[in-house]
Design an enzyme around this catalytic site. Structure first.
Site, PDB file in Angstrom:
ATOM      1  N   MET A   1       0.864  -1.193   0.000  1.00 32.10           N
ATOM      2  CA  MET A   1       0.000   0.000   0.000  1.00 32.10           C
ATOM      3  C   MET A   1       0.890   1.228   0.000  1.00 32.10           C
ATOM      4  O   MET A   1       1.901   1.256   0.676  1.00 32.10           O
ATOM      5  CB  MET A   1      -0.900  -0.008   1.223  1.00 32.10           C
ATOM      6  CG  MET A   1      -1.843  -1.193   1.198  1.00 32.10           C
ATOM      7  SD  MET A   1      -3.043  -1.073  -0.118  1.00 32.10           S
ATOM      8  CE  MET A   1      -3.566  -2.761  -0.216  1.00 32.10           C
ATOM      9  N   CYS A   2       0.519   2.191  -0.758  1.00 38.40           N
ATOM     10  CA  CYS A   2       1.584   3.077  -1.158  1.00 38.40           C
ATOM     11  C   CYS A   2       1.089   4.412  -1.678  1.00 38.40           C
ATOM     12  O   CYS A   2      -0.105   4.615  -1.880  1.00 38.40           O
ATOM     13  CB  CYS A   2       2.358   2.426  -2.289  1.00 38.40           C
ATOM     14  SG  CYS A   2       2.715   0.698  -1.977  1.00 38.40           S
ATOM     15  N   GLY A   3       2.056   5.275  -1.909  1.00 40.84           N
ATOM     16  CA  GLY A   3       1.797   6.519  -2.615  1.00 40.84           C
ATOM     17  C   GLY A   3       2.537   6.518  -3.948  1.00 40.84           C
ATOM     18  O   GLY A   3       3.665   6.023  -4.032  1.00 40.84           O
TER      19      GLY A   3
ATOM     20  N   ASP B   1      -3.169   2.395   3.704  1.00 40.10           N
ATOM     21  CA  ASP B   1      -2.743   3.774   3.433  1.00 40.10           C
ATOM     22  C   ASP B   1      -3.925   4.740   3.556  1.00 40.10           C
ATOM     23  O   ASP B   1      -3.795   5.838   4.093  1.00 40.10           O
ATOM     24  CB  ASP B   1      -2.040   3.887   2.070  1.00 40.10           C
ATOM     25  CG  ASP B   1      -2.734   3.094   0.972  1.00 40.10           C
ATOM     26  OD1 ASP B   1      -3.880   2.663   1.178  1.00 40.10           O
ATOM     27  OD2 ASP B   1      -2.125   2.918  -0.093  1.00 40.10           O
TER      28      ASP B   1
END
Lengths: 298, 441, 238
Positions: A1-3, B209
């Site tokens: 999960m990330c940007g 996130d």
């Protein structure tokens, strides 16, 4: 999960600023993941000097100076190299495939993170802000770049688990989300003889796309095939030597925003990464539709 | 029964036993799967497969009733200005008003408050009965957001963001038409009598996130006062606990597959998720690797029945437990005195699990005003308080026998396993050996 | 009297510059407003930040000068929040009352699970607009994305442009009005007759949103109510 963040420049006058603009985007993305980060830079004059191939590695068993000497011996040609944090970058005036072979020979155990004539992938574990400094990102130039901050889900927090994944010449993928059937596709690709560097699900996506491109598909077709084959949640940003593409899964839960001006096209997980871009206040801003491939060509 | 068949030379199939045959016949007749509560009924590796090593010569026990063995726990001090201080680490798990009657919710509040522990809302929002009778109330934030109200968020003592339940990790909520009475329907903004379908994912975030941003919003709304729990159904607890912590959780709740008060498809209950015993060591390992074990508290639920289970959870590294099914039984569910009424609806005392059906003669899992009269919340609350005290004292007896001045001082080294399965799952040596399956001697 | 009130309002407008103050400062100040406060706030340099003006429960007015991130005006009660830009995920999520105006586009899950109040999006709203809405009124000037009105329980969703795939899937008692095309309807969502009370309702909603679209040009969608209680013949729709 990330940007995720990416910038594709249309206005050549902005090229010297590519790195500093991308750094601002990367640091904004840090809140979506602080385990690791990476960038893929296209056309930086020092990372990709004209007429030379560039190969990047992580987990090199040797320090940069020794590594350069070793690669030079294996290649039988002059090689330049530099350490950028956990990544070591080699360039030589040869075909990229030859340089890659020499790097693999000289540095057993190292993981090749990119090869080509236009792309350098710098990545590693740690806080994105710190990594941007080790990458010397603010000083970089070029015509396009992608950036990624990682919150590790199932695979380990290692430099090989970091994005971007570049598994074909001048190709690069970053991903936010998680594939639900990657293990099966990994097995299928391995049965065809494709080797993997990590346990990361994104690498499966990158290898799948690289295979389609190698078989003659264009980026748009490769990503449409990916949508057909992969389950799960994903926003993907894929770059090649001359294209910059975005796709989201059918459900499109993972965020994505695209902004476009005459000077540039930018993509990000969240709008706030884009606030430092010149002229963003007048950009055309939209969210990519599910399973629609958006591609921009140079 | 068996003898009668055996004497006639009839042999029951282990594969197609009578329960399996009945299930196939039911599906063929009705076209719908079986829905029920009660958690996994199959035999699973459980806490009974572990025993404590009491002190004798190499370690000294504490004198029962004399020497201190504390039981208090603080939950959620990582970020919240007002963490929860509980007198016992046994909390009441989330169960909705709607699934339970208002009187049952009141009784849970009474019982929990009497012993200084917390109770938890469920799908459908917070009721006055519940808030009024609960000293410490945890407000669940669920995918459906039925009855979700910022005033209740501010009135709560902690907020629990629910991703899943042990009975059905990956599944949504479920409440059948019989229980959607006017009051329940009003609280959930649903037409009276519909089968409520609720979502399995939150409507406005997906993944850790985005959860981090959601937790940020809830902290902003509540001015950083309240602990934020994240609850997951046990399936990949090592990863899920790490991600909950990365997203900013103050407390992580891990609910194993024996979690029983969530009604859902039998196939889901019996075949999805992992046993509570197997989940704890993985959750603790995640917290330890991140350096936040005991700083981010771990609450464990799913099939916790007594003080021994509590002590075993604590020894494996949990900070507290939550009970649901055991609490309902303490209130009076499946009471033998009601056997005749249970038989009238096709069940029997000790077997009743159709908590979703709304016909509970004990007046606990029902919205029927007549049936609710069978339940006295003061009596029920007292019984629950008694049970919570017994659980706590039982755990203290064990902890003292192991020489511990606090329940939290119990450790994995106080335990051994009786079966290879339990030893492997709990990462404990098989009793009488130093062999931990999967680890070098 | 009107002039006097306006003067008073203008005197109390507080400017918060988010390039200098934190989001926490902004929300803490808004939460500290006394009951009944009609104070005005103007927020500058929002730069896509998350959780701006969340959990308000006073009839204050907040104008935000630029694009905002996730959950702007989340769980709003009584306040009027005006966003002069685009809104990120979940604008006005779980709003109870008050008004939220977005003068640009809204990202996914706009007005998710909101119980009351009015959300107006002048531009487009992305996927899942009005998901699980529970009484809010939402007026979108442009298009809405796929799965809008999913499990919508109550309230009205007005779409002046087009709707994406699976509009109103598993809808309960909410009403959806669409002026343009609907790419596809979700399970149990059907077009319904526009009766006079619906035209009245829609006229009022468009007025409230400051729009001059012709109510007669809209089609009403709602629940066929075939999924309200399980029936084996509908199993494939679940």
């Amino acid at each position: 999960m990330c940007g995720i963040a990416g910038l594709h420049l249309r206005d050549a006058a902005l090229q010297p600023q590519l790195g500093s603009l991308l750094q601002t985007m990367l640091c904004q993305a840090a809140e979506r993941g602080t385990d690791a980060a990476g960038v893929g830079l296209y056309g930086d004059p020092s990372l990709n000097p004209a007429g030379r191939a560039t190969v990047c590695v992580i987990e090199s068993p040797l320090a940069a100076a020794e590594a350069v000497a070793g690669v030079e011996r294996a290649l039988g040609q002059p090689v330049q190299g530099r350490a950028s944090g956990q990544t070591t970058v080699f360039t030589a005036a040869v075909d990229p495939a030859l340089l890659e072979t020499a790097v693999r020979t000289a540095l057993p155990g190292a993981v090749v993170t990119s090869r080509g004539e236009n792309l350098a992938v710098l990545k590693g574990t740690g806080h994105p802000d710190d990594l941007a400094t080790t990458f010397r990102l603010a000083d970089a130039g070029g015509y396009q770049g992608v950036a990624h901050t990682r919150m590790a889900t199932e695979s380990a927090v290692t430099s090989t688990g970091s994005h971007p994944y570049s598994v074909g010449p001048d190709q690069c993928m970053v991903h936010n989300g998680s594939f639900a059937n990657h293990a099966t596709i990994r097995r299928e690709l391995m049965a065809e003889g494709i080797e993997f560097d990590s346990q990361n699900d994104t690498e499966v996506g990158a290898r799948f796309v690289a295979k389609q491109l190698a078989e003659g598909a264009d980026v748009e077709k490769a990503l449409r095939l990916l949508c057909e084959r992969f389950d799960g949640f994903y926003t993907l940003l894929v770059a090649t030597e001359n294209s910059f593409a975005v796709v989201r899964d059918a459900i499109a839960c993972k965020p994505a925003v695209v902004a476009e001006t005459d000077q540039w096209v930018a993509m990000a997980s969240e709008y706030r990464y884009l606030t430092g871009l010149p002229g963003v206040e007048n950009a055309r801003i939209f969210e990519p539709e599910p399973e629609v491939v958006y591609a921009w060509e140079r | 029964m068996t003898d009668e068949f055996a004497s006639r030379g009839l042999r029951e199939s282990a594969t197609f036993d009578r329960t399996t045959i009945a299930a196939i016949q039911h599906a063929a007749r009705t076209g719908i799967y079986d829905i029920r509560g009660g958690g996994a009924k199959r035999k699973l590796p459980h806490f009974d497969d572990l025993v404590f090593l009491g002190a004798s010569m190499s370690r000294y026990p504490l004198e029962g009733y004399r020497e201190r063995c504390d039981t208090d726990v603080v939950l959620g001090a990582r970020n919240a200005r007002f963490p929860l201080h509980l007198s016992t680490p046994v909390t009441i798990a989330g169960m909705s008003f709607g699934a339970l009657s208002g009187r049952a919710k009141e009784a849970l509040g009474r019982g929990a408050s009497e012993v200084g522990t917390s109770t938890t809302t469920g799908d459908g929002g917070m009721t006055d009965e519940e808030r009024g009778h609960s000293k410490h109330l945890v407000y669940q934030y669920l995918p459906s957001r039925y009855g979700m109200n910022p005033d209740h968020l501010r009135a709560a003592d902690a907020i629990e963001i629910v991703l899943g339940q042990g009975a059905k990790p990956g599944g949504g909520g479920m409440l059948l038409g019989q229980k959607i009475t006017e009051r329940v329907a009003g609280m959930r903004t649903l037409p009276v009598g519909v089968d409520q379908r609720s979502a399995c994912r939150h409507p406005d975030w997906t993944g850790p996130d985005d959860l981090a941003i959601k937790i940020g919003e809830i902290r902003e709304i509540t001015d950083w006062e309240k602990p934020i729990y994240v609850k997951v159904g046990a399936s990949r607890p090592y990863y899920d606990v790490k991600l909950a912590v990365k997203a900013g959780a103050d407390v992580v709740v891990v609910d194993g597959m024996q979690g029983g008060t969530a009604a859902t498809q039998d196939v889901f209950i019996e075949h999805v998720g992992i046993p509570t015993l197997a989940a704890i060591p993985e959750a603790v390992r995640a917290l330890q690797e991140m350096g936040v074990h005991r700083e981010v508290q771990l609450v464990v639920s799913g099939g916790i029945r007594n003080g021994a289970d509590l002590a075993k959870c604590m020894a494996l590294g949990a900070d507290a437990v939550a009970i649901g099914t055991a609490a309902l039984i303490a209130l009076g569910d499946n009471d033998p005195a009601l056997d005749a009424q249970y038989r009238e609806i096709g069940s029997a005392a000790g077997f009743y699990d159709d908590w979703q059906a709304g016909r509970d003669p004990a007046g606990i899992t029902t919205q029927d005003p007549e049936l609710q009269k069978n339940f006295d919340p003061e009596v029920g609350g007292r019984k629950l308080a008694n049970f919570l005290r017994v659980m706590t004292m039982e755990a203290q007896i064990i902890a003292r026998a192991c020489g511990k001045a606090h329940l939290q001082h119990l450790e994995p080294e106080d335990l051994v396993a009786l079966s290879i399965e339990a030893a492997a799952m709990a990462k404990l040596p098989l009793a009488g050996t130093s062999w931990i399956p999967g680890q070098a001697l | 009297m009107g002039t006097l009130t306006e003067d008073v309002v203008q005197e109390t407008v507080t400017e918060v510059d988010l390039s200098a103050s934190s989001v926490r400062d902004l929300n803490a100040a808004l939460h500290a407003e006394p009951e009944g406060s009609t104070a005005g706030y103007r927020v500058v340099h929002p730069e896509g930040k998350h959780s701006l003006a969340v959990g308000l429960n006073r009839p204050v007015t907040v104008t935000i000068d630029g694009h905002v991130g996730y959950y702007a005006a989340g769980m709003n009660q009584l306040a009027t929040v005006e966003i002069d830009g685009n809104a990120g995920v979940g604008v006005a999520e779980n709003m109870m009352s008050g008004t939220v105006l977005v003068h640009g586009d809204a990202s996914q899950a706009a007005g998710a699970t909101a119980h009351g109040g009015l959300l107006v999006v002048d531009g487009n709203a992305a996927a899942r607009c009005g998901i699980s809405m529970k009484g809010v009124d939402i007026v979108v000037g442009g298009n809405v994305g796929h799965m809008s009105g999913f499990m919508a329980q109550a309230g009205r969703l007005v779409v002046c442009g087009d709707a994406g795939d699976a509009l109103g899937d598993s809808i309960y008692e909410a009403r959806i009005y669409v002026k343009g095309t609907v790419k596809s309807l979700g399970a149990d969502c059907v077009a319904k007759e526009m009766r006079p009370e619906h035209l009245d309702e829609l006229t009022r909603l468009l007025e409230a949103a400051g729009r001059d679209d012709d109510p007669a040009a809209f089609t009403r969608y709602g629940s066929a109510r075939t999924l309200y209680n399980f029936h084996v013949d509908n199993a494939s729709a679940y």
